[in-house]
Design an enzyme around this catalytic site. Structure first.
Site, short mmCIF file in Angstrom:
data_model
loop_
_atom_site.label_atom_id
_atom_site.label_comp_id
_atom_site.label_asym_id
_atom_site.label_seq_id
_atom_site.Cartn_x
_atom_site.Cartn_y
_atom_site.Cartn_z
N SER A 34 0.72 -1.26 0.11
CA SER A 34 -0.10 -0.06 0.06
C SER A 34 0.93 1.46 0.09
O SER A 34 1.77 1.56 0.73
CB SER A 34 -0.84 0.13 1.21
OG SER A 34 -1.44 1.40 1.42
N GLN A 59 0.43 -0.40 -4.67
CA GLN A 59 -0.82 0.07 -4.60
C GLN A 59 -0.56 1.68 -4.54
O GLN A 59 -0.09 2.16 -3.70
CB GLN A 59 -1.58 -0.65 -3.81
CG GLN A 59 -3.03 0.10 -3.58
CD GLN A 59 -2.81 1.28 -2.67
OE1 GLN A 59 -2.44 1.38 -1.72
NE2 GLN A 59 -3.99 2.27 -3.01
N THR A 97 -5.75 2.40 -6.87
CA THR A 97 -7.17 2.32 -6.26
C THR A 97 -7.93 3.34 -6.42
O THR A 97 -7.23 4.58 -6.31
CB THR A 97 -6.77 2.04 -4.62
OG1 THR A 97 -6.03 0.79 -4.51
CG2 THR A 97 -7.99 2.11 -4.09
N HIS A 127 -13.65 -2.49 -1.44
CA HIS A 127 -12.70 -2.12 -0.43
C HIS A 127 -13.09 -2.96 0.87
O HIS A 127 -12.79 -2.33 2.06
CB HIS A 127 -12.70 -0.64 -0.18
CG HIS A 127 -11.46 -0.18 0.23
ND1 HIS A 127 -10.67 0.61 -0.83
CD2 HIS A 127 -10.69 0.15 1.34
CE1 HIS A 127 -9.66 1.12 -0.37
NE2 HIS A 127 -9.75 0.61 0.99
N GLY A 173 -14.45 -9.97 0.89
CA GLY A 173 -15.30 -10.90 1.52
C GLY A 173 -14.88 -12.39 1.34
O GLY A 173 -15.74 -13.26 2.09
C1 LIG Z 1 -6.57 -2.67 7.57
C2 LIG Z 1 -6.82 -2.37 6.26
C3 LIG Z 1 -6.23 -1.57 5.41
C4 LIG Z 1 -6.56 -1.31 3.90
N1 LIG Z 1 -5.66 -0.37 3.32
C5 LIG Z 1 -5.95 -0.37 2.07
C6 LIG Z 1 -4.85 0.42 1.21
O1 LIG Z 1 -4.18 1.00 1.69
N2 LIG Z 1 -5.14 0.30 -0.03
C7 LIG Z 1 -6.23 -0.19 -0.63
O2 LIG Z 1 -6.14 -0.31 -1.77
N3 LIG Z 1 -6.82 -1.20 0.02
C8 LIG Z 1 -6.79 -1.19 1.35
N4 LIG Z 1 -7.64 -1.88 2.02
C9 LIG Z 1 -8.57 -2.73 1.37
C10 LIG Z 1 -8.11 -4.16 0.84
O3 LIG Z 1 -7.29 -3.92 -0.15
C11 LIG Z 1 -9.20 -5.07 0.23
O4 LIG Z 1 -9.82 -4.38 -0.73
C12 LIG Z 1 -10.19 -5.52 1.30
O5 LIG Z 1 -9.59 -5.59 2.43
C13 LIG Z 1 -10.64 -6.78 0.94
O6 LIG Z 1 -11.90 -7.23 1.69
P1 LIG Z 1 -11.77 -8.43 2.90
O7 LIG Z 1 -10.88 -7.62 4.13
O8 LIG Z 1 -13.11 -8.91 3.11
O9 LIG Z 1 -10.73 -9.46 2.25
C14 LIG Z 1 -7.43 -2.19 3.40
C15 LIG Z 1 -8.04 -3.03 3.99
C16 LIG Z 1 -7.71 -3.42 5.57
C17 LIG Z 1 -8.56 -4.35 6.10
#
Ligand SMILES: Cc1cc2nc3c(=O)[nH]c(=O)nc-3n(C[C@H](O)[C@H](O)[C@H](O)COP(=O)(O)O)c2cc1C
Length: 375
Positions: free
Chosen positions: A110, A131, A159, A270, A303
């Protein structure tokens, strides 16, 4: 019994993570926006999809090998990009990079990482994809791209579903911010989780290394409005490597991303962290696949909690899948061995599900494995 011996599925890692992490950190990882309806909907929609068991086939030669964007991976899933991962356990970014390299899976790094790009890319090379968040101003976005390129990045994930950080109630109620605000509530929380607190203090409290460098606070609400169609065109001009556009749920947007010369889209809401009224990403996927045709590469997250969900996403039109929260929970639960064990569990799960639906290769997973879609 050590934590590692208690891990059999994503519920186990979540539960162990909840025990080990201060509430402040657990809620940052597990929480979502608004009333957390989109988060729940992601899970519920997966539960409602059914797979059709098939019999009498020889499924003795099963392989999880999957190709995506010209790279061959040992399994059809990877690690979604997440900010501030080192809050889950010290060196989480480096551990994920190492595991991604060893297990041959893709790892999203990230913009909100708290580890230097150079350190990560030295370990994982092509297995790490950077990302990109684009804050106000095209130049700041392109500067980040240059940093990633200098570190060795060949694949970018742009993103586009965070025009602004959303309101996440757990974070607001807990007073979550980086660096931590230390009131009585936070003090009690951290001191009742001494193992995490001592380890984290000893290894340095994580803070983002790429953004807000001039300020001492990570402003999660900062506008990330730089990701526009114009920016997409500029990025395509400047960047010769692969670009995946992450956070697409609209068929119209997906078609335009494709026609803008992007290499792939990443269907995602997300993990329910941005728009509470959003559809479950898995519900949006089949229409996007239909609109983009069978050949255009589609990644998916939001999910996925077990191997069966990975198969359901592939059957609904994804070429590759990613997991977010369960990865951080496995690290919080048991560090590197926890992540390795969790990845092995998901692989075993996918393989067992493939046996049940009569397939040897992930290439053969399509909508015909879904119950009620046999034509
Ligand atoms: C703690 C956390 C931080 C996240 N930070 C980012 C990020 O910096 N950039 C991004 O594109 N998505 C971020 N996401 C989203 C994840 O890339 C992803 O889309 C999402 O966690 C998928 O869903 P899931 O947790 O149900 O598997 C973050 C998710 C979490 C849980």
């Amino acid at each position: 019994m050590a934590n590692i011996d208690k891990i059999f599925d994503s519920n186990d890692v979540r539960w162990l993570s909840k025990k080990r992490l201060p509430n402040l950190i657990y809620d940052f990882i597990e929480g979502a926006t608004g009333r957390e309806i989109a988060l729940e909907r992601n899970l519920r929609s997966f539960d409602e999809i059914r797979l059709l068991p098939r019999s009498l086939r020889d499924v003795s030669k099963r392989s999880l090998e999957t190709e995506f964007l010209g790279q061959r991976f040992d399994q059809p899933f990877g690690i979604a990009p997440m900010g501030l991962c080192n809050l889950a356990c010290p060196n989480a970014d480096l551990i994920m990079a190492e595991v991604a390299k060893n297990r041959n899976l893709p790892h999203g790094l990230s913009t909100a990482t708290s580890t230097s790009l150079e350190k990560v890319y030295r370990i994982s090379e092509d297995n790490t994809w950077f990302q990109l968040y684009v804050f106000a101003g095209v130049d700041s976005g392109l500067e980040l791209v240059k940093k990633a390129q200098n570190a060795g990045c060949k694949t970018l994930i742009l993103t586009v579903d965070v025009p602004q950080g959303s309101r996440r109630m757990r974070e607001l109620r807990n007073g979550f911010q980086v660096p931590f605000k230390m009131g009585l509530k936070q003090f009690i929380d951290l001191s009742t989780h001494p193992l995490w607190s001592l380890k984290t203090i000893a290894s340095g409290i994580p803070k983002p290394v790429l953004i807000n460098e001039s300020e001492d606070r990570f402003d999660r609400k900062a506008l990330r409005v730089g990701a526009t169609w114009d920016f997409l065109d500029k990025l395509r001009d400047k960047w010769n490597g692969k670009i995946i556009v992450k956070g697409v749920l609209s068929v119209e947007d997906a078609k335009r991303v494709k026609s803008s010369g992007m290499d792939a889209i990443w269907v995602s809401n997300h993990g329910g962290r941005q728009l509470d009224g959003a559809p479950a990403a898995i519900d949006a996927l089949p229409n996007i696949r239909a609109a983009l045709g069978s050949e255009f590469p589609i990644a998916f997250d939001s999910g996925i909690r077990d191997g069966s969900d990975v198969v359901k996403a592939l059957a609904s039109g994804a070429n590759f899948t990613f997991l977010g929260r369960p990865i951080l929970h496995s690290l919080a639960a048991a560090g590197k061995p926890g992540l390795e064990k969790f990845i092995s569990i998901i692989c075993e799960d996918i393989s067992v599900v493939m046996a049940q639906i009569g397939l040897n290769s992930t290439k053969d997973i399509n909508s015909l494995v879904l119950f009620g879609d046999q034509g």
